[in-house]
Design an enzyme around this catalytic site. Structure first.
Site, PDB file in Angstrom:
ATOM      1  N   GLY A 198      50.588  57.982  81.186  1.00 40.22           N
ATOM      2  CA  GLY A 198      51.005  59.686  82.928  1.00 40.22           C
ATOM      3  C   GLY A 198      51.051  60.665  81.632  1.00 40.22           C
ATOM      4  O   GLY A 198      51.431  60.948  80.813  1.00 40.22           O
ATOM      5  N   ARG A 211      44.464  57.522  73.200  1.00 35.03           N
ATOM      6  CA  ARG A 211      43.632  58.137  74.609  1.00 35.03           C
ATOM      7  C   ARG A 211      43.185  59.224  74.943  1.00 35.03           C
ATOM      8  O   ARG A 211      44.289  60.685  74.445  1.00 35.03           O
ATOM      9  CB  ARG A 211      45.180  57.710  75.780  1.00 35.03           C
ATOM     10  CG  ARG A 211      46.208  56.269  75.991  1.00 35.03           C
ATOM     11  CD  ARG A 211      46.623  55.757  76.905  1.00 35.03           C
ATOM     12  NE  ARG A 211      45.683  56.144  77.468  1.00 35.03           N
ATOM     13  CZ  ARG A 211      45.739  55.682  79.450  1.00 35.03           C
ATOM     14  NH1 ARG A 211      47.332  55.836  79.085  1.00 35.03           N
ATOM     15  NH2 ARG A 211      45.596  55.872  80.198  1.00 35.03           N
ATOM     16  N   ASP A 247      44.527  64.268  85.260  1.00 29.81           N
ATOM     17  CA  ASP A 247      44.652  63.793  84.207  1.00 29.81           C
ATOM     18  C   ASP A 247      43.829  64.870  82.932  1.00 29.81           C
ATOM     19  O   ASP A 247      44.327  65.375  81.953  1.00 29.81           O
ATOM     20  CB  ASP A 247      43.686  62.608  83.144  1.00 29.81           C
ATOM     21  CG  ASP A 247      44.941  61.747  83.331  1.00 29.81           C
ATOM     22  OD1 ASP A 247      44.806  61.167  84.587  1.00 29.81           O
ATOM     23  OD2 ASP A 247      45.934  60.761  82.761  1.00 29.81           O
TER      24      ASP A 247
HETATM   25  O1  MRU Z   1      46.680  55.123  83.005  1.00 29.15           O
HETATM   26  P1  MRU Z   1      47.773  56.168  83.299  1.00 29.15           P
HETATM   27  O2  MRU Z   1      48.664  55.021  83.659  1.00 29.15           O
HETATM   28  O3  MRU Z   1      48.056  56.887  82.756  1.00 29.15           O
HETATM   29  O4  MRU Z   1      47.154  56.971  84.386  1.00 29.15           O
HETATM   30  C1  MRU Z   1      47.941  57.882  84.878  1.00 29.15           C
HETATM   31  C2  MRU Z   1      46.941  58.468  85.694  1.00 29.15           C
HETATM   32  O5  MRU Z   1      46.906  58.769  86.835  1.00 29.15           O
HETATM   33  C3  MRU Z   1      47.927  60.014  86.974  1.00 29.15           C
HETATM   34  O6  MRU Z   1      48.196  59.650  87.577  1.00 29.15           O
HETATM   35  C4  MRU Z   1      47.740  61.172  85.908  1.00 29.15           C
HETATM   36  O7  MRU Z   1      48.640  60.968  84.611  1.00 29.15           O
HETATM   37  C5  MRU Z   1      48.963  62.261  86.240  1.00 29.15           C
HETATM   38  S1  MRU Z   1      51.015  61.517  85.859  1.00 29.15           S
HETATM   39  C6  MRU Z   1      52.159  63.218  86.249  1.00 29.15           C
END
Ligand code: MRU
Length: 352
Positions: A52, A96, A244
Site C-alpha cells: 500500500g 518497488r 500509487d
Molecule cells: O500492490 P499493493 O498491494 O501495494 O497495491 C496497493 C494499491 O494499489 C493501493 O490501492 C494503493 O497503494 C493505495 S493505498 C492507500
C-alpha cells in the site's frame, strides 16, 4: 461529526526497530513482525509484508533509520557515514517502483541527511528517527482529513465499491479509500462496501474484507469480473479507490483492474473517486504514460496458494498496476479537499 476509531495500526517505529503487521499471512494469521535491519526492510517492501503506497512510504523512512543504525557500528567519518547512508537510501527505493510515496518519504529522510552538518552521527540518527515518527503520525491525520472530505460525497445508505486495499492496512492506520468509508460509516451506519477480490494477489479478499470485518463495517466480497453486473443492476452508488501515483494531469495509477472498474463506472454513470494524499501526486510527470508499472512474478498468476491453476509452461504477463485516465475520475479526494477536472489546473493549484 462522529469520529471513527480503527483498531488497526499497520506500522510503527519502536525504540530501535520497525514493527509491522505481516500482510503475507492474511487471512490465516494477524501477526506482527519486527524489522531490525535495512536489507530486511527492503525485502519486506519487495515481498509485500508491508504494502500500500502510504505504508511503504513510512516503511522506507524507517528503513533509512535501520541502515543508519547499522552504519553507525562501522566507525565511519561523518561525511562517509552520510555518503553511505544516501547510497543505501537510494537502494531502498528500488524495492518497488510504482508507488511514489516510497520515494517521497525516503527523499524527506535524505534531505535531513544532506542538510546535517553537525558532525554528530548519533544526533543525525535521532533526527531521522523523529522524522520517521512524525511522518507516521501525520499519515493518520492526513487520512482522517481525506476521510472527512470524502464522506461529504457519500450518499446516505450508499453501497461503495472499492478495488484492492486502500485501507488502514495500506497506510499507518486509517486508510484513504477506506478512510472515506470509515468517516462516512461513523455518521451513517447504513452504508456498506462491495470489495473486488483483486486478482492476482487478492488484496480485496484477503485484506479489505479482513479490516472491514475487524472494524465492524458491512462488506460483501465479489470477484473482479462482477462489478459491471452489479452496476447495471443499480446496486453500486459510487466507487472509491486509492492510488500509487497520480500524474500532474490527474491520471492515476492503482492496482491492476482499477481501470476496468473506472470504465464500467463511466458507462453506468456511477461516480468514480480516487482518494489519495498529496504525497501520492507526482507533479514531475505530465501524464500517466510516464508512470513505471511494476511487473511481478508470474507465479502470482499461475498459482493460488502455491497450487498451479493453469497448464504448465503457459505464457504469462503480470503488471501490478494500471493507469486510469483522468477523464474517468469524478474527483480526487485529498487532505486539502476534493479536486475536480480540469485536473492539470486543480492539481497545480494544490501545490501553489
Ligand atoms: O500492490 P499493493 O498491494 O501495494 O497495491 C496497493 C494499491 O494499489 C493501493 O490501492 C494503493 O497503494 C493505495 S493505498 C492507500
Amino acid at each position: 461529526m462522529a469520529e471513527f476509531q480503527s483498531k488497526i495500526r499497520t506500522i510503527e517505529w519502536v525504540d530501535t526497530y520497525s514493527k509491522m503487521v505481516d500482510q503475507t499471512k492474511f487471512p490465516d494469521k494477524y501477526e506482527y513482525i519486527n524489522i531490525t535491519k535495512g536489507d530486511d526492510m527492503f525485502d519486506a517492501i519487495k515481498t509485500m509484508i508491508v504494502r500500500g503506497a502510504p505504508a511503504i512510504g513510512i516503511a522506507g523512512a524507517h528503513g533509512v533509520v535501520l541502515y543508519a543504525q547499522e552504519l553507525n557500528q562501522k566507525n565511519l567519518s561523518f561525511s562517509d557515514f552520510k555518503a553511505e547512508l544516501l547510497k543505501k537510501s537510494d537502494y531502498l527505493v528500488t524495492s518497488r517502483p510504482t508507488a511514489v510515496n516510497l520515494y517521497w518519504a525516503v527523499e524527506k529522510q535524505k534531505d535531513i541527511i544532506k542538510n546535517d552538518n553537525s558532525g554528530d552521527i548519533k544526533s543525525l540518527i535521532e533526527k531521522l528517527k523523529s522524522n520517521g515518527k512524525k511522518l507516521e503520525l501525520e499519515d493518520i491525520e492526513i487520512n482522517k482529513k481525506i476521510g472527512d472530505y470524502g464522506a461529504q460525497v457519500v450518499p446516505k445508505g450508499a453501497t461503495i465499491l472499492t478495488h484492492c486495499n486502500a485501507g488502514a492496512l495500506a497506510t499507518v492506520g486509517y486508510g484513504t479509500a477506506l478512510g472515506v468509508v470509515r468517516s462516512a460509516f461513523a455518521n451513517d451506519p447504513t452504508i456498506q462496501v462491495f470489495a473486488d477480490e483483486t486478482r492476482p494477489r487478492q488484496q480485496g479478499a484477503r485484506i479489505t474484507t479482513l479490516e472491514l470485518v475487524m472494524d465492524g463495517i458491512p462488506v460483501t466480497l465479489i470477484t473482479d469480473g462482477m462489478c459491471s453486473y452489479f452496476m447495471k443492476k443499480g446496486m453500486i452508488d459510487m466507487v472509491v479507490v486509492g492510488a500509487d501515483r497520480i500524474a500532474a494531469n490527474g491520471d492515476a495509477a492503482n492496482k491492476i483492474g482499477t481501470y476496468t472498474v473506472a470504465i464500467s463506472a463511466k458507462y453506468h454513470n456511477v461516480p468514480f473517486y480516487v482518494a489519495a494524499p498529496l504525497s501520492t501526486i507526482d507533479t514531475s510527470i505530465s501524464s500517466g504514460d510516464e508512470i513505471v508499472i511494476e511487473e511481478r512474478s508470474h507465479k502470482e498468476v499461475t498459482e493460488i496458494n502455491g497450487k498451479p491453476i493453469c497448464a504448465q509452461g503457459v505464457n504469462v504477463i503480470n503488471p501490478g498496476f494500471d493507469v486510469t485516465p483522468n477523464e474517468l475520475i469524478a474527483g480526487i479526494i485529498t487532505e486539502k479537499g476534493i479536486i475536480r477536472p480540469d485536473y492539470r489546473q486543480s492539481i497545480a493549484e494544490l501545490f501553489e
